[in-house]
Design a protein around this motif. Structure first.
Motif, PDB file in Angstrom:
ATOM      1  N   GLY A 133      37.569  59.070 -12.280  1.00 41.01           N
ATOM      2  CA  GLY A 133      38.825  59.211 -11.538  1.00 41.01           C
ATOM      3  C   GLY A 133      38.633  58.853 -10.068  1.00 41.01           C
ATOM      4  N   HIS A 134      37.581  59.399  -9.447  1.00 43.12           N
ATOM      5  CA  HIS A 134      37.340  59.091  -8.026  1.00 43.12           C
ATOM      6  C   HIS A 134      37.231  57.585  -7.812  1.00 43.12           C
ATOM      7  N   ILE A 135      36.506  56.915  -8.698  1.00 47.07           N
ATOM      8  CA  ILE A 135      36.335  55.459  -8.567  1.00 47.07           C
ATOM      9  C   ILE A 135      37.704  54.772  -8.650  1.00 47.07           C
ATOM     10  N   VAL A 154      30.545  59.516  -3.449  1.00 49.03           N
ATOM     11  CA  VAL A 154      29.951  60.610  -2.676  1.00 49.03           C
ATOM     12  C   VAL A 154      30.949  61.766  -2.585  1.00 49.03           C
ATOM     13  N   SER A 155      30.631  62.862  -3.282  1.00 44.71           N
ATOM     14  CA  SER A 155      31.563  63.988  -3.270  1.00 44.71           C
ATOM     15  C   SER A 155      30.786  65.285  -3.085  1.00 44.71           C
ATOM     16  N   GLY A 156      31.468  66.408  -3.310  1.00 46.84           N
ATOM     17  CA  GLY A 156      30.819  67.707  -3.136  1.00 46.84           C
ATOM     18  C   GLY A 156      29.753  67.946  -4.190  1.00 46.84           C
ATOM     19  N   PHE A 185      26.655  68.271   3.652  1.00 48.62           N
ATOM     20  CA  PHE A 185      27.556  68.409   4.798  1.00 48.62           C
ATOM     21  C   PHE A 185      28.067  69.847   4.903  1.00 48.62           C
ATOM     22  N   ASP A 186      28.454  70.423   3.762  1.00 48.25           N
ATOM     23  CA  ASP A 186      29.006  71.782   3.772  1.00 48.25           C
ATOM     24  C   ASP A 186      27.957  72.815   4.204  1.00 48.25           C
ATOM     25  N   LYS A 187      26.702  72.628   3.762  1.00 46.36           N
ATOM     26  CA  LYS A 187      25.647  73.594   4.125  1.00 46.36           C
ATOM     27  C   LYS A 187      25.261  73.445   5.589  1.00 46.36           C
ATOM     28  N   TYR A 196      34.363  76.827   5.426  1.00 43.69           N
ATOM     29  CA  TYR A 196      34.360  76.002   4.229  1.00 43.69           C
ATOM     30  C   TYR A 196      35.710  75.301   4.044  1.00 43.69           C
ATOM     31  N   PRO A 197      35.781  74.082   3.558  1.00 46.52           N
ATOM     32  CA  PRO A 197      34.665  73.165   3.351  1.00 46.52           C
ATOM     33  C   PRO A 197      34.325  72.469   4.655  1.00 46.52           C
ATOM     34  N   GLY A 198      33.070  72.557   5.064  1.00 46.43           N
ATOM     35  CA  GLY A 198      32.700  72.147   6.417  1.00 46.43           C
ATOM     36  C   GLY A 198      32.727  70.656   6.687  1.00 46.43           C
ATOM     37  N   GLY A 199      32.609  69.827   5.617  1.00 44.24           N
ATOM     38  CA  GLY A 199      32.495  68.372   5.806  1.00 44.24           C
ATOM     39  C   GLY A 199      33.518  67.768   6.766  1.00 44.24           C
ATOM     40  N   PRO A 200      34.825  67.975   6.516  1.00 43.64           N
ATOM     41  CA  PRO A 200      35.825  67.334   7.383  1.00 43.64           C
ATOM     42  C   PRO A 200      35.754  67.803   8.841  1.00 43.64           C
ATOM     43  N   LEU A 201      35.504  69.113   9.048  1.00 43.68           N
ATOM     44  CA  LEU A 201      35.464  69.625  10.426  1.00 43.68           C
ATOM     45  C   LEU A 201      34.187  69.200  11.146  1.00 43.68           C
ATOM     46  N   LEU A 202      33.071  69.136  10.393  1.00 36.45           N
ATOM     47  CA  LEU A 202      31.814  68.657  10.986  1.00 36.45           C
ATOM     48  C   LEU A 202      32.000  67.198  11.429  1.00 36.45           C
ATOM     49  N   ASP A 203      32.696  66.438  10.605  1.00 35.12           N
ATOM     50  CA  ASP A 203      32.972  65.026  10.912  1.00 35.12           C
ATOM     51  C   ASP A 203      33.748  64.916  12.226  1.00 35.12           C
ATOM     52  N   LYS A 204      34.745  65.779  12.372  1.00 36.29           N
ATOM     53  CA  LYS A 204      35.581  65.752  13.573  1.00 36.29           C
ATOM     54  C   LYS A 204      34.765  66.138  14.822  1.00 36.29           C
ATOM     55  N   ALA A 286      33.969  56.005  -2.889  1.00 32.54           N
ATOM     56  CA  ALA A 286      34.840  56.962  -3.576  1.00 32.54           C
ATOM     57  C   ALA A 286      34.327  58.379  -3.386  1.00 32.54           C
ATOM     58  N   GLY A 287      35.200  59.372  -3.644  1.00 34.69           N
ATOM     59  CA  GLY A 287      34.815  60.783  -3.549  1.00 34.69           C
ATOM     60  C   GLY A 287      35.186  61.378  -2.201  1.00 34.69           C
ATOM     61  N   GLY A 288      35.170  62.707  -2.128  1.00 33.30           N
ATOM     62  CA  GLY A 288      35.593  63.422  -0.924  1.00 33.30           C
ATOM     63  C   GLY A 288      34.937  62.917   0.353  1.00 33.30           C
ATOM     64  N   VAL A 289      33.622  62.612   0.286  1.00 33.74           N
ATOM     65  CA  VAL A 289      32.891  62.194   1.492  1.00 33.74           C
ATOM     66  C   VAL A 289      33.296  60.777   1.941  1.00 33.74           C
ATOM     67  N   SER A 290      33.993  60.045   1.071  1.00 35.64           N
ATOM     68  CA  SER A 290      34.435  58.706   1.504  1.00 35.64           C
ATOM     69  C   SER A 290      35.519  58.797   2.575  1.00 35.64           C
ATOM     70  N   ALA A 291      35.977  60.033   2.864  1.00 33.01           N
ATOM     71  CA  ALA A 291      36.904  60.227   3.989  1.00 33.01           C
ATOM     72  C   ALA A 291      36.146  60.306   5.316  1.00 33.01           C
ATOM     73  N   ASN A 292      34.817  60.388   5.257  1.00 36.29           N
ATOM     74  CA  ASN A 292      34.030  60.541   6.489  1.00 36.29           C
ATOM     75  C   ASN A 292      34.220  59.323   7.400  1.00 36.29           C
ATOM     76  N   LEU A 317      43.650  59.946  -0.925  1.00 37.82           N
ATOM     77  CA  LEU A 317      43.170  59.812  -2.309  1.00 37.82           C
ATOM     78  C   LEU A 317      41.653  59.972  -2.404  1.00 37.82           C
ATOM     79  N   CYS A 318      40.990  60.289  -1.272  1.00 38.28           N
ATOM     80  CA  CYS A 318      39.523  60.467  -1.294  1.00 38.28           C
ATOM     81  C   CYS A 318      39.151  61.778  -1.977  1.00 38.28           C
ATOM     82  N   GLY A 319      39.841  62.857  -1.638  1.00 35.52           N
ATOM     83  CA  GLY A 319      39.553  64.173  -2.232  1.00 35.52           C
ATOM     84  C   GLY A 319      40.148  64.279  -3.623  1.00 35.52           C
ATOM     85  N   ASP A 320      40.002  65.452  -4.231  1.00 36.05           N
ATOM     86  CA  ASP A 320      40.468  65.619  -5.611  1.00 36.05           C
ATOM     87  C   ASP A 320      41.986  65.525  -5.713  1.00 36.05           C
ATOM     88  N   ASN A 321      42.449  64.776  -6.702  1.00 31.15           N
ATOM     89  CA  ASN A 321      43.889  64.620  -6.959  1.00 31.15           C
ATOM     90  C   ASN A 321      44.066  64.169  -8.398  1.00 31.15           C
TER      91      ASN A 321
HETATM   92  O1  KG4 Z   1      35.574  64.771  -4.171  1.00 26.61           O
HETATM   93  P1  KG4 Z   1      35.771  66.133  -3.616  1.00 26.61           P
HETATM   94  O2  KG4 Z   1      37.139  66.495  -3.117  1.00 26.61           O
HETATM   95  O3  KG4 Z   1      35.340  67.209  -4.649  1.00 26.61           O
HETATM   96  C1  KG4 Z   1      34.307  67.026  -5.558  1.00 26.61           C
HETATM   97  O4  KG4 Z   1      34.540  66.360  -6.608  1.00 26.61           O
HETATM   98  O5  KG4 Z   1      33.187  67.487  -5.235  1.00 26.61           O
HETATM   99  O6  KG4 Z   1      34.723  66.269  -2.431  1.00 26.61           O
HETATM  100  C2  KG4 Z   1      34.672  67.400  -1.636  1.00 26.61           C
HETATM  101  C3  KG4 Z   1      33.535  67.236  -0.638  1.00 26.61           C
HETATM  102  C4  KG4 Z   1      33.258  68.495   0.150  1.00 26.61           C
HETATM  103  O7  KG4 Z   1      31.863  68.726   0.153  1.00 26.61           O
HETATM  104  C5  KG4 Z   1      33.771  68.135   1.536  1.00 26.61           C
HETATM  105  O8  KG4 Z   1      33.107  68.812   2.578  1.00 26.61           O
HETATM  106  C6  KG4 Z   1      33.479  66.658   1.587  1.00 26.61           C
HETATM  107  O9  KG4 Z   1      33.841  66.197   0.309  1.00 26.61           O
HETATM  108  N1  KG4 Z   1      34.255  65.964   2.633  1.00 26.61           N
HETATM  109  C7  KG4 Z   1      33.699  65.391   3.728  1.00 26.61           C
HETATM  110  C8  KG4 Z   1      34.768  64.877   4.501  1.00 26.61           C
HETATM  111  N2  KG4 Z   1      35.942  65.156   3.840  1.00 26.61           N
HETATM  112  C9  KG4 Z   1      35.600  65.824   2.697  1.00 26.61           C
HETATM  113  N3  KG4 Z   1      32.418  65.277   4.101  1.00 26.61           N
HETATM  114  C10 KG4 Z   1      32.178  64.641   5.250  1.00 26.61           C
HETATM  115  N4  KG4 Z   1      33.138  64.132   6.053  1.00 26.61           N
HETATM  116  C11 KG4 Z   1      34.448  64.217   5.716  1.00 26.61           C
HETATM  117  N5  KG4 Z   1      35.395  63.711   6.507  1.00 26.61           N
END
Ligand code: KG4
Ligand code: ZN
Length: 354
Positions: A133-135, A154-156, A185-187, A196-204, A286-292, A317-321
Motif C-alpha cells: 500500500g505504501h508503495i 521507510v516507515s515506523g 527517529f522516534d527513539k 510521540y511520534p517524534g519523527g515529524p517534530l524532530l524533522d522540524k 514511500a512510508g511515513g519517513v518519506s515525509a522527511n 499520502l506518506c503516512g498510513d491511509n
Molecule cells: O508509515 P507510517 O505512518 O506507519 C508505519 O507503517 O510504520 O510511518 C510512521 C513513522 C513514524 O515513526 C514517524 O515518526 C515517521 O514515520 N515520520 C517521520 C516524519 N513523518 C513521519 N520521520 C521523520 N521525519 C518526518 N517528517
C-alpha cells in the motif's frame, strides 16, 4: 453458487468494466482509515482518524488502546469515505483491507469489518499488504508511474529497498538488519523530550540546527544494500546522556539536525549505491519517513545528479491511509486475486517475490 464463486465471477466481469471503485479499509497501527479509489489511481475520498493523541501520553502505540479505538471508529470512517465519495455501499465494486503486517488486534478490526461488509453485500474481498500500500501511494500521486521501478520504503516498522518488477510483484534489494528508520527517529526524539511520534517534530526542529554539531558513526551492514539503525540510535542516545552527565550544554536543534543528517545520508547513500551498481533508472520513496524534508531534498539532489527519475508520494499520502490500500487492491482485483471469508490478519506478513 456460493459467495466465493460469485465473487470470482464478479472479479472476472470487473476486468471489462469502465470504472472500478474499491472501498478500502486500513487499521494496521494507529490510524483508522477508509477510502474509495477509482481504477487504482483516482482518490474519490480518503478519511483518516489518527489515534496519535490517545497514544502520545504513553510515548508510543499501546496495542490494546489502538484496537479499542479502531472498533469505535472503523464504521464511522467507512460511512465518511462513502459520503465524501457521494456513494452508497451498493455502488462500490469490491471491499479491500490491510491484512498485515501490523498489530494483530488492530489488523483484526479492519479485517472483520471488511469481511462483514463483503459478505453482507456479496462483493469481492481483496486482501492487501500494508507495505505494498505504501508503495502504491505513488500511483495516486504520479499518473505516469508504472513498474518496473525501485522503491525505498521507510516507515515506523519497515526500511526496505524493493525492486517493483510488476504490479504486485516485488523483490527485496536491501533491508534493515534491526530497527526501522522511523523507529530510530522516534527513539532519538524521545531523548530530546519530543512527544510521540517524534519523527515529524524532530524533522522540524532539525531545520534550525547545525548538522555538523555531533559526529555519529556510519553503521556497518552484512548485505551491500542493507541498512542498520540500532547502533546509530544507541550512539546518539549515549552521546546525549554523556553530555548531560558532564553538564555540557548541547543544543537540541543541533542534536536533531545531526541525527537526521546521519539517518538521511545513510538512506540516500545506500539507495544510490544500489542505483549505480544495478543501473536503476526510476526510483520511488514511500512510508511515513518519506515525509522527511531532508530525505526528500537529498533524494532529489542525488537522483538529479544521476538522471534518475524520482517519485515521491504527496505529503498527505506518506503516512498510513486507506487510499493507498485501495490503489494496491485494484491491481490484485484485476488479476482475480481475491480472498474468501477465512481471511485472517497476518501480523508478520512479508512482501517479496512470489
Ligand atoms: O508509515 P507510517 O505512518 O506507519 C508505519 O507503517 O510504520 O510511518 C510512521 C513513522 C513514524 O515513526 C514517524 O515518526 C515517521 O514515520 N515520520 C517521520 C516524519 N513523518 C513521519 N520521520 C521523520 N521525519 C518526518 N517528517
Ligand atoms: Zn505504514
Amino acid at each position: 453458487m456460493n459467495y466465493f464463486e460469485s465473487c470470482q465471477r464478479q472479479a472476472e466481469a470487473l476486468q471489462k468494466k469502465e470504472h472500478v471503485r474499491i472501498l478500502a479499509i486500513e487499521s494496521s497501527c494507529d490510524e483508522t482509515a477508509a477510502a474509495v479509489i477509482e481504477d487504482g489511481r483516482k482518490i474519490l475520498s480518503n478519511a483518516v482518524f489518527t489515534q496519535i493523541d490517545l497514544h502520545a501520553l504513553y510515548g508510543g502505540v499501546v496495542p490494546e488502546i489502538a484496537s479499542r479505538a479502531h472498533v469505535e471508529k472503523v464504521d464511522l470512517m467507512v460511512d465518511q469515505a462513502l459520503k465524501d465519495a457521494g456513494m452508497e455501499l451498493k455502488d462500490v465494486d469490491a471491499i479491500a483491507v490491510t491484512y498485515g503486517p501490523g498489530l494483530v488486534g488492530a489488523l483484526l478490526i479492519g479485517v472483520s469489518c471488511a469481511k462483514a461488509l463483503a459478505f453482507a453485500t456479496g462483493k469481492p474481498l481483496v486482501p492487501v499488504n500494508h507495505i505494498e500500500g505504501h508503495i502504491c501511494a505513488n500511483f495516486l500521486t504520479h499518473a505516469d508511474l508504472k513498474p518496473p521501478f525501485a522503491c525505498l520504503v521507510v516507515s515506523g516498522g519497515h526500511s526496505h529497498l524493493f525492486s517493483v518488477e510488476d504490479y504486485g510483484v516485488f523483490r527485496i534489494i536491501g533491508q534493515t538488519q534491526d530497527d526501522a528508520a522511523g523507529e530510530a527517529f522516534d527513539k532519538a526524539a524521545r531523548v530530546l523530550n519530543i512527544p510521540y511520534p517524534g519523527g515529524p517534530l524532530l524533522d522540524k526542529l532539525a531545520e534550525t540546527g547545525d548538522a555538523y554539531a555531533l559526529k555519529l558513526p556510519r553503521p556497518k551492514t552484512e548485505g551491500r544494500y542493507d541498512y542498520s539503525f540500532s547502533g546509530l540510535k544507541t550512539a546518539f542516545i549515549n552521546a546525549v546522556h554523556n553530555a548531560r552527565q558532564k553538564g555540557e550544554a548541547l543544543n537540541d536543534a543541533d542534536l536533531a539536525a545531526s541525527f537526521r543528517a546521519a539517518v538521511v545520508s545513510f538512506l540516500v547513500d545506500k539507495a544510490m549505491l544500489a542505483a549505480d551498481e544495478l543501473n536503476l533508472k526510476k526510483m520511488a520513496l514511500a512510508g511515513g519517513v518519506s515525509a522527511n524534508s531532508l530525505l526528500r531534498r537529498e533524494m532529489e539532489a542525488a537522483c538529479q545528479k544521476r538522471s534518475i527519475q524520482l517519485y515521491m508520494p504527496r505529503l498527505n499520502l506518506c503516512g498510513d491511509n486507506a487510499a493507498m490500500i485501495g490503489s494496491a487492491a485494484y491491481y490484485h482485483l484485476m488479476r482475480g486475486e481475491i480472498a474468501d471469508l477465512t481471511l485472517n490478519a497476518k501480523p508478520a506478513l512479508r512482501l517479496s517475490k512470489k
